[in-house]
Design a protein around this motif. Structure first.
Motif, PDB file in Angstrom:
ATOM      1  N   CYS A  18       9.517  -7.316  -0.938  1.00 13.95           N
ATOM      2  CA  CYS A  18       9.663  -6.009  -0.550  1.00 13.95           C
ATOM      3  C   CYS A  18       8.699  -5.237  -1.580  1.00 13.95           C
ATOM      4  O   CYS A  18       8.284  -4.121  -1.288  1.00 13.95           O
ATOM      5  N   LYS A  19       8.593  -5.286  -2.795  1.00 12.38           N
ATOM      6  CA  LYS A  19       7.772  -4.541  -3.778  1.00 12.38           C
ATOM      7  C   LYS A  19       6.264  -5.052  -3.574  1.00 12.38           C
ATOM      8  O   LYS A  19       5.517  -4.394  -4.481  1.00 12.38           O
ATOM      9  N   ASP A  20       5.955  -6.303  -3.049  1.00 17.58           N
ATOM     10  CA  ASP A  20       4.357  -6.685  -2.826  1.00 17.58           C
ATOM     11  C   ASP A  20       3.838  -5.579  -2.079  1.00 17.58           C
ATOM     12  O   ASP A  20       4.133  -4.943  -1.004  1.00 17.58           O
ATOM     13  N   CYS A  21       2.473  -5.293  -2.648  1.00 14.96           N
ATOM     14  CA  CYS A  21       1.675  -4.031  -2.476  1.00 14.96           C
ATOM     15  C   CYS A  21       1.441  -4.415  -0.831  1.00 14.96           C
ATOM     16  O   CYS A  21       1.475  -3.289   0.036  1.00 14.96           O
ATOM     17  N   ALA A  22       1.052  -5.365  -0.521  1.00 14.76           N
ATOM     18  CA  ALA A  22       0.646  -5.788   0.938  1.00 14.76           C
ATOM     19  C   ALA A  22       1.752  -5.537   1.816  1.00 14.76           C
ATOM     20  O   ALA A  22       1.405  -5.146   2.951  1.00 14.76           O
ATOM     21  N   VAL A  23       2.870  -5.832   1.393  1.00 20.51           N
ATOM     22  CA  VAL A  23       3.988  -5.806   2.338  1.00 20.51           C
ATOM     23  C   VAL A  23       4.413  -4.419   2.494  1.00 20.51           C
ATOM     24  O   VAL A  23       4.406  -4.048   3.748  1.00 20.51           O
ATOM     25  N   GLN A  24       4.329  -3.850   1.313  1.00 20.09           N
ATOM     26  CA  GLN A  24       4.472  -2.097   1.538  1.00 20.09           C
ATOM     27  C   GLN A  24       3.477  -1.418   2.430  1.00 20.09           C
ATOM     28  O   GLN A  24       3.770  -0.420   3.456  1.00 20.09           O
ATOM     29  N   LEU A  25       2.206  -2.008   2.501  1.00 22.18           N
ATOM     30  CA  LEU A  25       1.203  -1.121   3.260  1.00 22.18           C
ATOM     31  C   LEU A  25       1.310  -1.659   4.757  1.00 22.18           C
ATOM     32  O   LEU A  25       1.144  -0.977   5.512  1.00 22.18           O
TER      33      LEU A  25
END
Length: 344
Positions: A18-25
């Motif tokens: 959930c904190k992974d940047c790609a996932v957030q984007l």
């Protein structure tokens, strides 16, 4: 069937995802895959790591355009430097770093960059000092990292951030980062040391006001404020809760229309003293001189502090001497690389 209880290990993995940047984007742009966004971020990081030596500390922004039908040349350090030289600090690219178009954000403060990202409903990467990046998505700061040390904590402050009381240090920072490299575009004929005509002082004034606005904390910066004297000064820095500082800007040498000699500086020193006499609230006044003459003439100034061949802090010129509440800086306008410059 009883309620399923996640193990601690699974909770850690979910939190990491959930904190992974790609996932957030991807959550902001669900029509795009995590793999596509992740690959784009990796390409940006590899590009910066490979080109840091060439790009240096120049700030710029990469904006991601998801349209796969648009193509262009692959971004390179030369393209970035050319765009910056042309007064552009924003480059729009597709997912494979092909350059689609360029543009400009006048103020690269966090607030203005965030506003641009929100207004244009986009993902953008702001590059600081060549290696630190801030990633914005639809106006929100999503992540910050150093491309060489991804696990390093985000930078607390820009290295040029100063307090109002240190405005003179910021003035030197501005000279080194903007003026010395001619990012202010002050030369009309650089090889002949001829400055742009018209309101030459305003070239430096507008750029310096923007620099102070971005890098001085807890202040208001005003251009050409109305003071008590008949003349208006060029810049006023007002610190929250108190101290005011005035700056008067002048230039020496030749522009397209005029030729300014030392008499211009002694006159400006009298002007600075008049400001201080008229307005007792002002803590300090500083004369800022951009010297377009040859280095031999610049070196004739008697300094109380200096960086050889670059700037001098002075207290006197010809027969005029500044009072204790006033000071002056003279910045040499360089038109040659260091290897060709004379120090004598």
């Amino acid at each position: 069937m009883g309620k399923y209880i996640y193990s601690t290990d699974i909770n850690v993995k979910i939190d990491k995802v959930c904190k992974d940047c790609a996932v957030q984007l991807m959550l902001d742009f669900p029509e795009q895959s995590v793999d596509e966004i992740d690959e784009f971020l990796k390409l940006v990081i590899h590009f910066l790591k490979d080109n840091f030596a060439n790009i240096g500390a120049q700030e710029c922004i990469l904006v991601l355009d998801f349209d796969k039908t648009k193509t262009g040349p692959i971004v390179s350090s030369q393209i970035v430097l050319d765009e910056i030289k042309n007064d552009n600090n924003l480059i729009k690219v597709n997912g494979t770093l092909q350059v689609l178009e360029s543009g400009r954000i006048d103020n690269l403060s966090n607030l203005e960059v965030s506003r641009y990202s929100k207004k244009n409903d986009c993902i953008l990467i702001q590059i600081h000092n060549g290696l630190d990046i801030s990633i914005y998505s639809k106006g929100m700061l999503t992540d910050q990292k150093n491309v060489r040390n991804p696990l390093a904590k985000p930078p607390v402050n820009n290295r040029f951030n100063r307090t109002a009381d240190d405005y003179k240090i910021s003035l030197i920072d501005f000279y080194k980062e903007k003026v010395r490299t001619n990012l202010t575009k002050h030369w009309f004929k650089e090889s002949q040391r001829i400055l742009r005509g018209g309101q030459t002082e305003e070239i430096f004034q507008l750029a310096l006001v923007q620099w102070f606005s971005e890098h001085l904390s807890m202040v208001k910066v005003y251009a050409k404020p109305k003071k008590l004297s008949a003349d208006e000064t060029d810049i006023e820095i007002v610190k929250h809760g108190g101290n005011n500082y005035l700056l008067e800007l002048k230039w020496l040498g030749k522009n397209e229309n005029s030729d300014y000699t030392l008499s211009k500086i002694t006159s400006a020193m009298h002007q600075v003293e008049n400001y201080l006499e008229s307005d007792q609230v002002v803590l300090e006044a500083t004369l800022v001189v951009y010297d377009g003459r040859i280095i031999e003439e610049f070196n004739k100034f008697i300094s109380i502090e200096e960086e050889t061949g670059n700037w001098k802090q002075i207290k006197e010129c010809e027969t005029m001497e500044l009072s204790s509440r006033a000071t002056a800086y003279v910045f040499h306008l360089i038109n040659q690389p260091a290897s060709k410059r004379k120090s004598a």
